[in-house]
Design an enzyme around this catalytic site. Structure first.
Site, PDB file in Angstrom:
ATOM      1  N   LYS A  39       1.257  -1.512   0.378  1.00  0.00           N
ATOM      2  CA  LYS A  39      -0.265   0.098   0.148  1.00  0.00           C
ATOM      3  C   LYS A  39       0.975   1.085  -0.171  1.00  0.00           C
ATOM      4  O   LYS A  39       0.655   1.961  -1.009  1.00  0.00           O
ATOM      5  CB  LYS A  39      -0.910   0.217   0.913  1.00  0.00           C
ATOM      6  CG  LYS A  39      -1.520   1.060   0.922  1.00  0.00           C
ATOM      7  CD  LYS A  39      -2.802   1.485  -0.276  1.00  0.00           C
ATOM      8  CE  LYS A  39      -3.721   2.465   0.001  1.00  0.00           C
ATOM      9  NZ  LYS A  39      -4.890   2.615   1.233  1.00  0.00           N
ATOM     10  N   LYS A  59      -0.608  11.141   5.515  1.00  0.00           N
ATOM     11  CA  LYS A  59      -0.252  10.424   6.099  1.00  0.00           C
ATOM     12  C   LYS A  59       0.779   9.105   5.780  1.00  0.00           C
ATOM     13  O   LYS A  59       1.689   8.874   6.410  1.00  0.00           O
ATOM     14  CB  LYS A  59      -1.594  10.180   7.286  1.00  0.00           C
ATOM     15  CG  LYS A  59      -1.071   8.686   8.010  1.00  0.00           C
ATOM     16  CD  LYS A  59      -1.742   7.237   7.440  1.00  0.00           C
ATOM     17  CE  LYS A  59      -3.470   7.653   7.280  1.00  0.00           C
ATOM     18  NZ  LYS A  59      -3.322   6.806   6.556  1.00  0.00           N
TER      19      LYS A  59
END
Length: 286
Positions: free
Chosen positions: A167, A235
């Site tokens: 990811k 983030k």
């Protein structure tokens, strides 16, 4: 099958809705009362807390904002889940956090997977997400019937934490493409070329991408309603850079993209879609 679902945000809510459509019994929990009401309106059950959502569940799914929230919720899932519980964390967090969760879960017989997703809000609504799964092969196969209701690409990519590493790689590529599409738009407009047909050509050639397919029209129109917010991509870029440090590799373009995303956030665009990187590139050229 009973599914406990913790985290009913912009991604979690449509995912839970798709599980309800598939015939699962879904008991959800979120800090937002409005989101709980939306779940019950669709036929789901509202839990009073994490423990209530976990109680009696065969599968628990968490879709939370970041590692600290997972570190808070995961121990409750592990402690109060029934024997042989299948715990699927679909949040995007640090790989090391997923490995920690897997170790804690294994110690008490809970089967834990990290299964972050790609595809944004549209993919969550349509059930067309790409899901990258880390964990034991037999646990991935046990989870596949559920995951297949949420995505069209479900791939076991390795042991615990591997899903989060994939990811991170996904997010650095996505951020880079948004940055380059933004630069293409600025170049075309500054050169007196209509960017709409220009991007149509790019989308049909070797430069084509899912981002160009889905976002080129809204970017040209400067429509940045969030499908995935700049704040969250900021983030995620931090996770990618941390993973690079842990692996001992240099990712110079990733560092540049991370700075552009950070600039977007610093300029007050954190709540906008990550395609709002265009606003940063425009500002550089103002």
């Amino acid at each position: 099958m009973n599914i406990g679902f913790v985290g009913l945000g912009i991604m979690g809510s449509p995912m839970a809705a798709n599980l309800l459509k598939a015939g699962y019994v879904v008991t959800g929990y979120d800090v937002s009362a409005e989101r709980l009401e939306q779940l019950t309106a669709l036929g789901g059950k509202a839990a009073t807390g994490v423990v209530d959502a976990v109680a009696g569940a065969d599968v628990v799914i968490t879709m939370l904002p970041d590692s600290p929230q997972v570190e808070e919720v995961a121990p409750l899932v592990i402690e109060y889940g029934k024997p042989n519980l299948l715990y699927i964390d679909m949040s995007t967090i640090k790989p090391e956090t997923s490995r920690w969760v897997a170790r804690q879960a294994a110690a008490v017989g809970v089967r834990a997977l990290d299964a972050p997703v790609s595809g944004g809000e549209r993919g969550a609504i349509d059930g067309t997400l790409s899901i990258m799964v880390g964990g034991a092969p037999e646990d991935v196969e046990a989870a596949r019937p559920v995951l297949d209701r949420l995505g069209v690409t479900v791939v076991h990519v390795g042991p615990a934490g591997a899903g989060q590493t994939v990811k991170a790689a996904n997010q650095l590529v996505v951020g880079g493409i948004y940055g380059l599409v933004s630069e293409a738009i600025v170049l075309l407009e500054a050169s007196g070329v209509d960017p709409a047909p220009g991007l149509d050509v790019l989308a049909g050639g070797l430069a084509g991408s899912r981002i160009l397919e889905l976002k080129r029209h809204t970017m040209v129109k400067r429509e940045f309603a969030p499908g995935f917010r700049i704040d969250l991509h900021h983030k995620d870029m931090g996770i990618a850079l941390a993973a690079a440090r842990e692996a001992g590799v240099s990712l110079p373009l990733t560092g540049q993209v991370a700075q552009l995303v950070a600039a977007a956030r610093a300029q007050g665009h954190g709540a906008l879609d990550h395609s709002a990187l265009l606003k940063v590139i425009e500002r550089l050229n103002a």
